[in-house]
Scaffold this motif. Structure first.
Motif, PDB file in Angstrom:
ATOM      1  N   THR A 165       0.828  -1.277  -0.096  1.00  0.00           N
ATOM      2  CA  THR A 165       0.107  -0.082   0.127  1.00  0.00           C
ATOM      3  C   THR A 165       0.820   1.136  -0.054  1.00  0.00           C
ATOM      4  O   THR A 165       2.061   1.098   0.146  1.00  0.00           O
ATOM      5  CB  THR A 165      -0.791   0.012   1.238  1.00  0.00           C
ATOM      6  OG1 THR A 165      -0.241   0.138   2.291  1.00  0.00           O
ATOM      7  CG2 THR A 165      -1.674  -1.354   1.437  1.00  0.00           C
ATOM      8  N   LYS A 166       0.370   2.382   0.064  1.00  0.00           N
ATOM      9  CA  LYS A 166       0.880   3.531   0.043  1.00  0.00           C
ATOM     10  C   LYS A 166       1.537   3.842   1.297  1.00  0.00           C
ATOM     11  O   LYS A 166       2.569   4.325   1.321  1.00  0.00           O
ATOM     12  CB  LYS A 166      -0.047   4.713  -0.134  1.00  0.00           C
ATOM     13  CG  LYS A 166       0.546   6.127  -0.382  1.00  0.00           C
ATOM     14  CD  LYS A 166      -0.512   7.293  -0.970  1.00  0.00           C
ATOM     15  CE  LYS A 166       0.154   8.601  -0.868  1.00  0.00           C
ATOM     16  NZ  LYS A 166      -0.793   9.682  -1.381  1.00  0.00           N
TER      17      LYS A 166
ATOM     18  N   GLU B 279      -1.199  -3.716  -7.489  1.00  0.00           N
ATOM     19  CA  GLU B 279      -2.423  -3.137  -7.875  1.00  0.00           C
ATOM     20  C   GLU B 279      -2.832  -1.857  -7.434  1.00  0.00           C
ATOM     21  O   GLU B 279      -2.597  -1.624  -6.058  1.00  0.00           O
ATOM     22  CB  GLU B 279      -3.471  -4.347  -7.369  1.00  0.00           C
ATOM     23  CG  GLU B 279      -5.023  -4.091  -8.000  1.00  0.00           C
ATOM     24  CD  GLU B 279      -6.031  -5.200  -7.692  1.00  0.00           C
ATOM     25  OE1 GLU B 279      -7.267  -4.738  -7.882  1.00  0.00           O
ATOM     26  OE2 GLU B 279      -5.513  -6.054  -7.206  1.00  0.00           O
ATOM     27  N   GLY B 280      -3.460  -1.143  -7.983  1.00  0.00           N
ATOM     28  CA  GLY B 280      -3.687   0.237  -7.817  1.00  0.00           C
ATOM     29  C   GLY B 280      -2.528   1.216  -8.078  1.00  0.00           C
ATOM     30  O   GLY B 280      -2.932   2.735  -7.631  1.00  0.00           O
ATOM     31  N   PHE B 281      -1.234   0.742  -8.554  1.00  0.00           N
ATOM     32  CA  PHE B 281      -0.259   1.784  -8.854  1.00  0.00           C
ATOM     33  C   PHE B 281       0.222   1.693 -10.184  1.00  0.00           C
ATOM     34  O   PHE B 281      -0.375   0.690 -10.753  1.00  0.00           O
ATOM     35  CB  PHE B 281       0.861   1.455  -8.017  1.00  0.00           C
ATOM     36  CG  PHE B 281       0.700   1.930  -6.304  1.00  0.00           C
ATOM     37  CD1 PHE B 281       0.952   2.965  -5.824  1.00  0.00           C
ATOM     38  CD2 PHE B 281       0.091   0.759  -5.505  1.00  0.00           C
ATOM     39  CE1 PHE B 281       0.868   3.051  -4.427  1.00  0.00           C
ATOM     40  CE2 PHE B 281      -0.125   0.673  -4.488  1.00  0.00           C
ATOM     41  CZ  PHE B 281       0.044   2.127  -3.709  1.00  0.00           C
ATOM     42  N   ASN B 282       0.938   2.533 -10.596  1.00  0.00           N
ATOM     43  CA  ASN B 282       1.588   2.278 -12.102  1.00  0.00           C
ATOM     44  C   ASN B 282       3.155   2.667 -11.891  1.00  0.00           C
ATOM     45  O   ASN B 282       3.607   2.923 -10.568  1.00  0.00           O
ATOM     46  CB  ASN B 282       1.043   3.404 -13.140  1.00  0.00           C
ATOM     47  CG  ASN B 282       1.314   4.638 -12.469  1.00  0.00           C
ATOM     48  OD1 ASN B 282       2.150   5.195 -11.955  1.00  0.00           O
ATOM     49  ND2 ASN B 282       0.325   5.475 -12.697  1.00  0.00           N
TER      50      ASN B 282
ATOM     51  N   ASP C  26       4.460   5.610 -10.328  1.00  0.00           N
ATOM     52  CA  ASP C  26       4.435   5.673  -8.913  1.00  0.00           C
ATOM     53  C   ASP C  26       5.614   5.340  -8.091  1.00  0.00           C
ATOM     54  O   ASP C  26       6.068   5.835  -7.232  1.00  0.00           O
ATOM     55  CB  ASP C  26       2.943   5.178  -8.513  1.00  0.00           C
ATOM     56  CG  ASP C  26       1.754   5.577  -9.065  1.00  0.00           C
ATOM     57  OD1 ASP C  26       1.770   7.152  -9.289  1.00  0.00           O
ATOM     58  OD2 ASP C  26       0.840   4.993  -9.217  1.00  0.00           O
TER      59      ASP C  26
END
Length: 479
Positions: free
Chosen positions: A347-348, A416-419, A422
């Motif tokens: 996660t972030k 998942e949720g990033f590129n 990022d």
């Protein structure tokens, strides 16, 4: 006729000088370590009286044209190509061109990390006559002996490893030019440290590492044997060594014995090594410092304890990392943290902990990479199973279908949720927040006072700093 020509395949194989000039930017940093595995095999062959040569393609700036010309001149009986996954397209291309030009007059073998992780590779890429899986010193000698007796050499050989590493001759370093093994950031006047290996194997099962697939049995050279080798090359490396062991301090008893051997011989040496935070204690750190250890590299990977232990399976706590760094500081050993970003479920918040862990534990140096899902690793299997990578990616990559080189061609792992951008920003943020932190600058000023010569060493950091802050890594960094 030459008995054996070893080729250390490069990440990108240039056809000729013009091709090299045009596509050099696609290469990587392949000059920091010389190919110890090949040098060990060469030493075993020479001990038996066989003639051997080595081409380290990237380090020597050789092209395909150069390789074929050398083969034409020396007429080797066997060409042994060593390759990691990063360089497997080059290995395939070299083998293919040798077969096209010389037919079956030359036996072509493949060894190295990739084949150890992909046992059926030769069935899919039929340009090699044989392959060796595992530590090949004994088995390759047997293969050369078979070829000399005109016994057919074909297919996969499962190598028989040496039980005692002391029985293996020292690497045949005379086959290389040690002075060329410098990173781009090093100064012209520097003498590269000599690569060393004091042990083989690792009992841990980190999810990004291929060692569990290759074999984890740990064997240690005796302290006397290691230090004998250090003494034998002292003059050529000026007493500077770089140990490539997966975990230098895995056995406390062995580590203390090794350090005492150096101390007893009164050797003025300087060396660096990689280890794990959970294997360093007060007694060991003190001994390392007295024996000339200047830097320890810790595989911390994630700043998030959850990711580090549940996903990566590192089995190292935040507390152990902080304690290890503090011990290094106390005993005047520089602490270097290897960090990574890009893991399943990350996660972030996890990434932010990676950004700040270096400053939090007051490390001396940090380096960060994006995770590469490579064959033989749990991360690779996860990526295939979850359609993050196509099932045929190895063959597409090896055949050159995906493009030239490795950087920017082989996919990196993006949660998942990033590129990808990022993750690059996380790398930039890590470097900037750590090295531009006033507290790190103050610690570094103190380091220059208590460790003579460290300011001169840091000049190479200054040399690459702006580029790293702007790009999130060095020019040759793969991820």
């Amino acid at each position: 006729m030459l008995d054996c020509l070893f080729i250390h395949s490069p990440m990108i194989l240039y056809r000729d000088r013009a091709d090299a000039a045009q596509f050099k930017i696609l290469g990587g940093d392949e000059k920091s370590l010389y190919p110890l595995g090949i040098l060990y095999m060469a030493a075993c062959l020479e001990k038996k009286g066989y003639t051997v040569k080595l081409i380290d393609v990237a380090a020597e700036n050789k092209t395909l044209q150069d390789i074929l010309q050398l083969i034409e001149t020396d007429k080797p009986r066997i060409v042994g190509i060593s390759s990691m996954t990063t360089s497997i397209p080059s290995a395939v291309s070299i083998a293919k061109h040798i077969k096209e030009r010389f037919g079956n007059d030359i036996l072509i073998g493949l060894g190295g990390v990739h084949l150890c992780c992909d046992h059926t590779f030769l069935e899919r890429m039929p340009y090699f006559d044989f392959g060796v899986i595992g530590e090949a010193e004994k088995t390759f000698v047997e293969i050369v002996e078979m070829s000399k007796k005109d016994i057919r050499v074909k297919g996969i050989f499962q190598a028989e490893a040496y039980e005692s590493l002391d029985d293996i001759p020292f690497p045949a370093r005379h086959l290389i030019h040690p002075e060329i093994y410098k990173r781009d950031e090093q100064m012209a006047f520097e003498v590269p440290a000599a690569s060393m290996l004091g042990s083989r194997g690792c009992p841990y099962k980190c999810s990004f590492c291929c060692i569990p697939a290759i074999g984890q049995k740990v064997r240690l050279r005796s302290p006397k044997n290691i230090v004998d080798e250090m003494e034998s090359i002292f003059d050529t490396c000026h007493g500077y060594y770089s140990f490539n062991d997966d975990c230098m301090t895995l056995s406390k008893k062995h580590t203390l014995g090794f350090c005492q051997e150096i101390i007893d011989r009164k050797l003025k040496v300087h060396w660096i090594a990689s280890t794990r935070a959970n294997t360093l204690d007060e007694e060991t750190a003190k001994a390392l410092s007295r024996a000339g250890c200047t830097d320890l590299y810790f595989g911390v990977e994630s700043g998030s304890e959850r990711i580090r232990n549940s996903v990566i399976k590192k089995k190292v706590t935040d507390e152990q990392i902080a304690k290890a760094v503090a011990l290094c500081r106390k005993h005047k050993i520089l602490s270097n943290l290897f960090l990574m970003v890009g893991f399943p479920g990350e996660t972030k918040e996890d990434m932010q902990k990676t950004v700040t862990i270096g400053s939090k534990v007051k490390a001396d140096v940090v380096g960060i990479h994006i995770t590469m899902p490579l064959p033989g690793t749990e991360i690779f299997q996860y990526a295939i199973k979850n359609n993050v990578l196509p099932a045929n990616i190895i063959d597409r990559f090896a055949s050159g279908e995906m493009g030239r080189g490795f950087r920017g061609v082989w996919p990196l792992f993006v949660p998942e949720g990033f590129n990808l951008s990022d993750l690059i920003e996380v790398k930039k943020k890590t470097y900037r927040s750590f090295y531009l932190n006033p507290f790190w600058i103050l610690r570094r000023l103190k380091t220059w006072l208590i460790i003579p010569g460290k300011f001169k060493d840091d000049l190479k950091l200054f040399k690459i700093a702006i580029y790293v802050f702007m790009k999130g890594g060095t020019k040759g960094q793969l991820s």
